[in-house]
Write a protein that holds these residues in place. Sequence first.
Motif, short mmCIF file in Angstrom:
data_model
loop_
_atom_site.label_atom_id
_atom_site.label_comp_id
_atom_site.label_asym_id
_atom_site.label_seq_id
_atom_site.Cartn_x
_atom_site.Cartn_y
_atom_site.Cartn_z
N ILE A 40 0.83 -1.20 0.00
CA ILE A 40 0.00 0.00 0.00
C ILE A 40 0.87 1.25 0.00
N VAL A 41 1.87 1.29 0.87
CA VAL A 41 2.70 2.48 0.99
C VAL A 41 3.53 2.71 -0.26
N ARG A 42 4.08 1.67 -0.81
CA ARG A 42 4.99 1.81 -1.94
C ARG A 42 4.25 2.06 -3.26
N GLU A 43 3.09 1.40 -3.44
CA GLU A 43 2.46 1.40 -4.76
C GLU A 43 1.08 2.08 -4.81
N GLN A 44 0.38 2.18 -3.68
CA GLN A 44 -1.02 2.57 -3.76
C GLN A 44 -1.38 3.86 -3.03
N LEU A 45 -0.43 4.47 -2.35
CA LEU A 45 -0.74 5.63 -1.53
C LEU A 45 -0.80 6.91 -2.36
N TYR A 46 -1.85 7.70 -2.14
CA TYR A 46 -1.93 9.05 -2.69
C TYR A 46 -1.31 9.99 -1.67
N SER A 47 -0.13 10.53 -1.96
CA SER A 47 0.56 11.41 -1.02
C SER A 47 0.84 12.76 -1.67
N PHE A 48 0.99 13.79 -0.84
CA PHE A 48 1.24 15.14 -1.33
C PHE A 48 1.80 16.00 -0.20
N LYS A 49 2.32 17.16 -0.56
CA LYS A 49 2.79 18.13 0.43
C LYS A 49 1.79 19.27 0.53
N ASP A 50 1.45 19.67 1.77
CA ASP A 50 0.54 20.80 1.92
C ASP A 50 1.34 22.12 1.84
N LYS A 51 0.66 23.23 2.07
CA LYS A 51 1.33 24.53 1.93
C LYS A 51 2.37 24.77 3.02
N GLY A 52 2.33 23.97 4.08
CA GLY A 52 3.35 24.07 5.11
C GLY A 52 4.47 23.07 4.92
N GLU A 53 4.51 22.45 3.71
CA GLU A 53 5.55 21.47 3.36
C GLU A 53 5.47 20.21 4.21
N ARG A 54 4.31 19.92 4.80
CA ARG A 54 4.11 18.66 5.53
C ARG A 54 3.69 17.58 4.53
N THR A 55 4.25 16.39 4.65
CA THR A 55 3.91 15.29 3.74
C THR A 55 2.71 14.55 4.30
N LEU A 56 1.63 14.57 3.55
CA LEU A 56 0.37 13.96 3.97
C LEU A 56 -0.04 12.88 2.98
N ALA A 57 -1.02 12.09 3.36
CA ALA A 57 -1.54 11.06 2.47
C ALA A 57 -3.05 10.94 2.66
N ILE A 58 -3.76 10.67 1.55
CA ILE A 58 -5.18 10.36 1.63
C ILE A 58 -5.30 8.95 2.17
#
Length: 445
Positions: A70-88
């Motif tokens: 899941i983490v390697r292949e299926q996660l939708y991740s992004f950085k918010d405006k505070g440069e924090r790495t988040l995931a759906i």
Amino acid sequence: MANDIQKTKKASLSTQGYRGTRDFFPEDQRLKKYVYAKIHTVMHSFGYEEYNGPIVEHLELYAAKSSEEIVREQLYSFKDKGERTLAIRPEMTPTLARMIASKQRELTRPIRWYSIPTCMRFERPQRGRLREFDQLNVDLFGGIPLDEDVEIILTAIEVLKSVGATDEQFTVKVNHRGIINAFLDHNLSISKDIIPQLLRLLDKRDKISSEVFHTECKKLELDDKKIESLEVFLNSSIEEIIQILKENSLDAIELKKRIDILKELTNSQCVKFSPDIMRGFDYYTGMVFEVFDNHPDNNRALFGGGRYDNLVGAFGGDELPGIGYGMGDVAILNFMESHNLTPKLKKETDVCVLRFSENDRLDSLKISTILRNYQIKVEAPIVQSKFGKQIQNAEKSGAKAVVFRGNDELQNNLFAVKWLHSGEQETFAIEKSGYEQFIKKLKNI
């Protein structure tokens, strides 16, 4: 002019949504609401409370607690405006564990919680599997493991039965992580470094050929004799497993207790021991299970879960043994379709109020408002059309009756009702007693 029209067409937005997601038109939403109402009823009957959580979490939560795939292949991740790495969220269990850990000492045990969150995973859309999906999550913490394991599977069985399933239409396959670990460690002497990789291989064994499985086992340093012993093990009964493991058979003995109780309670053969059920998530530590559809056109795993004794403790609190499962809405809807269990649902309208002209607008709105005050679902007219057309639209809406006031009703302080199931027509007084008589008759239909 023609060029301008062509440019406008090219600029039009697509009517197609993002691949792997769905549009829920009203008829689709009605079915979804129907299924969820059944689920809520079952969960409440067992004493479970509904909870929810955020659709995004810090990436490290999933990196630590979700499967590597899941983490390697299926996660939708992004950085918010505070440069924090988040995931759906791709699943709810890590969020659940975080929430339980945050108020662990305040919660009354046992903790029976359930949720139906929307999740997303980046994978190839196919039957029973989409990128965006809702997933029922049912979890139980703080009880006796034997009783928890039995109860959690009973809830899963009852959810399927609530939508019309019978015992013959599905199979609950159960296993225990300790059984396969004991066999690999003590009987085959497999290195502990290799066991996690071998478990992941076993988890996808039914999706690959025997030749590929044999080749992959060789890559993990299993010789032909060990592969043969593994194949025998994976085709053994629980009684045979107990004999194979001998002094290391405690987990197998405990699992047999659960199977025996479940078979007694369900009065069927829908519960079955399957030593090849692994579940891919790394946090499972005890009993694991999967529910399979027995229909030949949809003969696949619908959902599953298992015991995770160390999940909550990973957040710094006390260890809190728990068990749970996740059931995707796509899987249960496909199951219902395969077994012809999908109901034909209409709009939940009780009454349609009709109009004849511009002059009766206020009268129709008044009677609509009064009926709604009696907790009746009323559609008031907002377009003017012929009386017959209004009747047809009312029938399509699923209404039981239409209400209107013609000249005679207006002169005599009455309202007319046409019962759509029989075609009969009668009048009631424009006063409390008249409304109550109408409501009583409406509810008896």
